[in-house]
Design an enzyme around this catalytic site. Structure first.
Site: not given
Ligand code: BG6
Length: 479
Positions: A179, A377
């Site tokens: 991320e 995810e």
């Protein structure tokens, strides 16, 4: 039962975790202290604190996680029973290089991942590995200022090269920085610390520091991609972006332009990773803001030569923004410029639930970056109730997954998106990254532990375990 679309042969169904959120064993076998080890527990609505070293009397939930370090053989068996084809985890940098700036790796740390990967492979589960998932060595923060320092590039590339070489026959799919784009919320006290290890004061220019650190990370990522391909040309090395599409609140042109700028500001990281160059608007922005950036011609050549093989991404929610009257610059700032979406529900933690946003985002990325995608995810953090007989009836989680998996399958089957796999987040309960809670549970597998690390840590199956097993067995057709 809802009928979905069968995913292509070889599709990687699995689950995802990160070392610091589940391993525990934070100081064993030569492991050093990571940034996650100095983050205290928060709560829903109460952010975590970062302390100056490990302090007596504070609660540090990452020190025990869910005790995967000692229990992974049992967990791997459960993953195999669910039908996992892959398992995404990260390598804790501090198990390999405890301080981060050593030249010789810690053999005990390397051996732990050898054993873990061998055990997974013995069950027919291939490891998918993130190199840096919010767990940089704390020493690199204190002694070098984290990624505000160009020297970090060498430390990261050394770490990447050592693990690429060690696991070259065990791991095919890698990701560099988890991320990487979440640090755009630079007014929040933590993302810069978690991602980049920056310790900034009130007088520092946080935004400029974020862009500079991200640049060094992108260069480090590009060098790692090249090093990895030299070690094993079959490696697939991806980036990892937090994909939360940002919609305009209305069709008002200023809202639409603001949403476009918001997408540019949140996803330029992906442009650099995938296309190997900075988007045109960004140098203009640096100029306008007076940011004096250390970006060399050699860096730009490195970025071009080290583009990623696929786009790994997380998807939990979408966001909404609106324009400001008379603001010609559309200087979107996250999270201040977010507004509520009146059309979607929210989780108990205020995360907007939007399955269509996943399909929208997959189309958007396909058209922009032209690379295979990997959903590494996705999931629903919720309060679970364990019944007296040990069962957990998490129909809310099943319903979230059903809607999101269907949207994903539509993107593949109807829109032609090239998708490698799907690994739901926190397939086994673990410590939440944002709040440090155990109570924010994502798993198909329940772990008997509370926010303070009390409990037996025994594992048991939730209703969603059987449901996901059936999804995998039918290759996504039986939802
Ligand atoms: C992503 C992270 O932001 O979302 C994970 O990559 C994190 O590390 C996950 O755990 C869910 O967020 P949270 O804060 O609910 O744990």
């Amino acid at each position: 039962m809802t009928k979905g679309y069968k995913m292509p042969k070889g599709f990687l169904w699995g689950g995802a975790v990160a070392a610091h959120q589940l391993e525990g064993g934070w100081d064993v076998d030569g492991k050093g202290v990571s940034i996650a080890d100095v983050m205290t527990a928060g709560r829903n609505g109460v952010p975590r604190k970062v302390t100056d070293g490990v302090k007596e009397g504070e609660v540090y939930p990452n020190h025990w996680g869910n005790d995967f370090y000692h229990r992974y053989p049992e967990d791997d068996k459960l993953f195999a029973e669910m039908g996992f084809k892959c398992f995404r985890t990260s390598i804790a940098w501090t198990r390999i290089f405890p301080n981060g700036d050593e030249t010789t790796p810690n053999e005990a740390g390397l051996k732990f991942y050898d054993d873990l990967f061998d055990d997974l492979l013995s069950h027919g589960i291939q490891p998918v590995v993130t190199l840096s998932h919010f767990e940089i060595p704390y020493h690199l923060v204190k002694a070098y200022g984290g990624f505000s320092n160009r020297k970090m590039i060498d430390f990261f590339v050394r770490f990447a090269t050592v693990v690429f070489d060690r696991y070259k026959d065990k791991v095919k799919y890698w990701m560099t920085f988890n991320e990487i784009n979440n640090q755009t919320a630079w007014s929040d006290p933590h993302p810069l610390l978690q991602n980049s290890g920056l310790q900034l004061g009130a007088d520092d220019n946080w935004e400029q520091a974020m862009y500079q650190a991200a640049h060094y990370e992108l260069v480090a990522s590009a060098l790692a991609v090249q090093a990895g391909h030299a070690i094993n040309p079959d490696f697939q090395i991806g980036c990892m972006v937090a994909m939360c599409p940002i919609y305009p609140l209305t069709a008002k042109p200023a809202d639409v332009m603001m949403a476009e700028r918001a997408m540019q500001k949140r996803y330029w990281f992906g442009d650099v990773h995938c296309l190997g160059e900075y988007p045109k608007w960004l140098p203009k922005y640096f100029e306008r803001k007076g940011f004096d950036m250390d970006i060399t011609a050699a860096d730009l050549a490195t970025l071009k030569a080290g583009t990623v093989d696929y786009v790994g991404f997380s998807y939990y929610m979408s966001f909404v923004t609106k324009g400001r009257d008379g603001d010609q610059e559309y200087d979107f700032k996250e999270p201040d410029d977010f507004v509520e979406n009146p059309y979607v529900e929210k989780s108990d933690w205020g995360w907007q639930i939007d399955p269509t946003g996943l399909r929208y985002a997959m189309n958007w990325m396909q058209d922009r970056w032209h690379l295979p995608q990997f959903i590494v995810e996705n999931g629903f953090g919720a309060y679970d109730k364990k019944e007296a007989d040990g069962s957990v009836h998490d129909d809310y989680r099943i319903s979230y997954f059903r809607d999101h998996i269907l949207a994903m399958e539509e993107a593949v089957a109807l829109d032609g998106v090239d998708l490698i796999g799907y690994t739901p987040w926190g397939c086994i309960d673990l410590v939440s990254a944002s709040t440090g809670e155990m109570a924010k549970r994502y798993g198909f597998i329940y772990v008997d532990a509370d926010d303070n690390g009390h409990g037996s840590f025994d594992r048991s199956k939730k209703d969603s375990f059987d449901w996901f097993q059936q999804v995998i067995a039918s290759d996504g057709e039986d939802l």
